[in-house]
Design an enzyme around this catalytic site. Structure first.
Site, PDB file in Angstrom:
ATOM      1  N   ALA A 128       0.808  -1.216   0.000  1.00 51.23           N
ATOM      2  CA  ALA A 128       0.000   0.000   0.000  1.00 51.23           C
ATOM      3  C   ALA A 128       0.849   1.277   0.000  1.00 51.23           C
ATOM      4  CB  ALA A 128      -0.974  -0.032   1.186  1.00 51.23           C
ATOM      5  N   ARG A 163      -5.216  -0.999  -9.479  1.00 47.55           N
ATOM      6  CA  ARG A 163      -5.510  -1.676  -8.215  1.00 47.55           C
ATOM      7  C   ARG A 163      -6.659  -0.935  -7.525  1.00 47.55           C
ATOM      8  NH1 ARG A 163      -1.437  -4.699  -5.976  1.00 47.55           N
ATOM      9  NH2 ARG A 163      -3.239  -5.710  -5.029  1.00 47.55           N
ATOM     10  N   ASP A 222      -4.749  -1.858   3.339  1.00 49.84           N
ATOM     11  CA  ASP A 222      -4.803  -1.222   2.020  1.00 49.84           C
ATOM     12  C   ASP A 222      -5.801  -0.080   1.982  1.00 49.84           C
ATOM     13  OD1 ASP A 222      -3.778  -4.116   1.572  1.00 49.84           O
ATOM     14  OD2 ASP A 222      -3.122  -2.942  -0.160  1.00 49.84           O
ATOM     15  N   ASN A 275      -7.586  -5.405   3.772  1.00 51.72           N
ATOM     16  CA  ASN A 275      -6.176  -5.801   3.690  1.00 51.72           C
ATOM     17  C   ASN A 275      -6.115  -7.083   2.866  1.00 51.72           C
ATOM     18  OD1 ASN A 275      -3.389  -5.414   4.410  1.00 51.72           O
ATOM     19  ND2 ASN A 275      -3.571  -7.123   5.828  1.00 51.72           N
ATOM     20  N   LYS A 276      -4.908  -7.522   2.596  1.00 48.95           N
ATOM     21  CA  LYS A 276      -4.654  -8.726   1.803  1.00 48.95           C
ATOM     22  C   LYS A 276      -5.603  -9.857   2.175  1.00 48.95           C
ATOM     23  CE  LYS A 276      -2.090  -9.442  -0.712  1.00 48.95           C
ATOM     24  NZ  LYS A 276      -2.405  -9.302  -2.144  1.00 48.95           N
TER      25      LYS A 276
END
Lengths: 332, 332
Positions: free
Chosen positions: B47, B87, B234, B244-245
């Protein structure tokens, strides 16, 4: 289609699951040491299939001792010790071993027949379990008013058993009744039984499916993409805590948080009344290389280490129902 | 040691993270299309690094337009659209783009200087964040009376930023203070940022660690093998839900169930006050091939499909504290 594991009169014949989906290779196993290696390296795997393998392993040991004129009981005892040590978490393996050994007083033919009847019983048992589970899903499907989106983990299909699976057996029967919209199958790291074995079986059965990463499944449950989770079990403690393939516990946590039913499909032989709770279940730790590599390709830098538990324990509070060949045990 | 991403006066220089840990290759990126490809294919990722990449991408577009004598604002607008689309979940990327574009009225040099100061600020910001997080862990370590066993996910190290990481930056500073016993790092399927990148960084930093499968981490938390979980983010919505991931949510569920602190480390630029809650965060879905194959080796049978969300959302109730460069936001 071959049975996953079978007895040809003198030896064990089994599909080498480490070769799938690339190659469908049959192993002919003539001695206990070869069988032990096949179990350790997961050429033969899946809780019910391990029960059958344990029984057939004792049959093999007794037949070989008979041929060589050595002591049958000593051969059976030695085989039992070797085989039981291969997968410490799987209770079915010991159960199969004990079933075959129990026939030893009646002579070698009785041992072989006991192992064969255990093999045949697996087929009948899982057929019953699958029908019972599909009945459960029928009721759910009627409420949902659309075909179900089912998440499953690891491989619990014919490849984990003899001829029809447990959790995947339920999905197979439910699909034949038109109750399945789509299956989401976790890839199941580190050995990818989902991507390799479950995908191969679902494709053959013509059931629509998509693979998902193990870490992705919980959020898909959370986001309303899953109607029901169905998994197998390697051991169920007296308090109904469930040991199953590593990665099961997070699915149960997510299902509970999202109020999605979490079903465990397992034959009665998976219950281990001698083990009070999940805390008492030994957790097999497997080789680091399974995590550090992907197939034969090294992923992590040289010198890196890994921690690789093969199973986790889902506490009984998170299990909506356990479905066996004999009953449905709903959460109390 | 090279910075993860930098500006050499005319172009972006970045480590190609898809080559690690096997090879440390530097990319020199001279145009926006090449940068967009590098972001999409995760050669540049993380990020905070994406924020820097966004700003430098606008600088690159403006410098190139200046050289070619074309319209600067049109070039910046076009670059912004191309880069933002790479993204969709990462809010830092848009933030970096907007920061550099905001300087356009003051001329092309101002745009480049704005991007460079954002790059330098990332280093300062994460240093502050890491010290603040390490202070939090110091207090925890004092209570625990033993060095901490820390679980982390994906890669949040220098490779996700410019020179020092977020969650892994905290671990790095805590380690320098003697507070870290061991790090457990998830492998982070499908692209294995944990096994490839975090392992590589931890090894260089001399921090003891072991890799674990994504599905294994929740049960290790449950079994008392983890004192604290620290992850990055993120995007953080106005209600403090954390994107997040993929695979973060199950760690938060397990930490909550086991009463283990779950920390999120992220610069203030990760907050997106325009997004009310996690439900409003768009979740990027990436190519199926990431799940179906590993590197060039196909895992699943031909014809199989996959569902590959790149992020998940952890509800704010499961987050013990968010640590930024400016503050620690404890759960209310």
């Amino acid at each position: 289609v071959h049975r996953t594991i079978d007895w040809d009169g003198e030896a064990i014949v089994a599909i080498d699951q480490t070769r799938l989906p690339a190659e469908e290779r049959l192993l002919r196993i003539e001695d206990v040491a070869t069988l032990a290696e096949a179990i350790r390296s997961l050429r033969i795997r899946g809780a019910p299939a391990l029960g059958v393998a344990g029984a057939l392993g004792i049959a093999l040991a007794v037949r070989n001792a008979q041929r060589e004129g050595t002591d049958l009981r000593a051969a059976a005892d030695k085989a039992a010790a070797i085989l039981a040590a291969t997968r410490p978490t799987a209770v079915n393996l010991r159960w199969g071993i004990d079933q075959a050994r129990g026939a030893l007083d009646a002579g070698p033919d009785a041992v072989v027949n006991s192992a064969i009847s255990l093999l045949e019983a697996d087929v009948r048992t899982n057929r019953q379990l699958a029908e019972r589970g599909a009945d459960w899903l029928d009721a759910m499907r009627a409420r949902a008013q659309h075909p179900l989106r089912i998440l499953t983990h690891c491989n619990t299909g014919a490849l984990a058993c003899v001829e029809i699976g447990t959790a995947l057996g339920i999905i197979q029967v439910a699909h034949s009744r038109g109750a399945v919209g789509e299956v989401l199958a976790t890839e199941t790291r580190p050995l990818l039984q989902g991507s390799r074995l479950t995908a191969w079986e679902l494709q053959r059965l013509g059931i629509p499916f998509r693979l998902v990463g193990d870490g992705a499944a919980p959020s898909l449950i959370d986001r309303g993409r899953v109607d029901v989770v169905i998994v197998g079990a390697d051991r169920i403690a007296a308090n109904r805590d469930v040991a199953n393939k590593i990665g099961t516990y997070p699915l149960a946590l997510a299902a509970h948080a999202a109020d999605v039913p979490f079903l465990v499909a397992a034959p009665e032989s998976t219950f281990d009344s001698a083990t009070p709770s999940g805390d008492d279940i030994p957790i097999e730790e497997r080789a680091e290389a399974e995590v550090l590599s992907f197939g034969s390709a090294r992923v992590a830098p040289e010198g890196a280490h890994a921690l690789n538990p093969a199973f986790d324990v889902t506490p009984s509070e998170l299990v909506t129902a356990i479905i066996t060949e004999a009953r449905v045990i709903e959460r109390g």
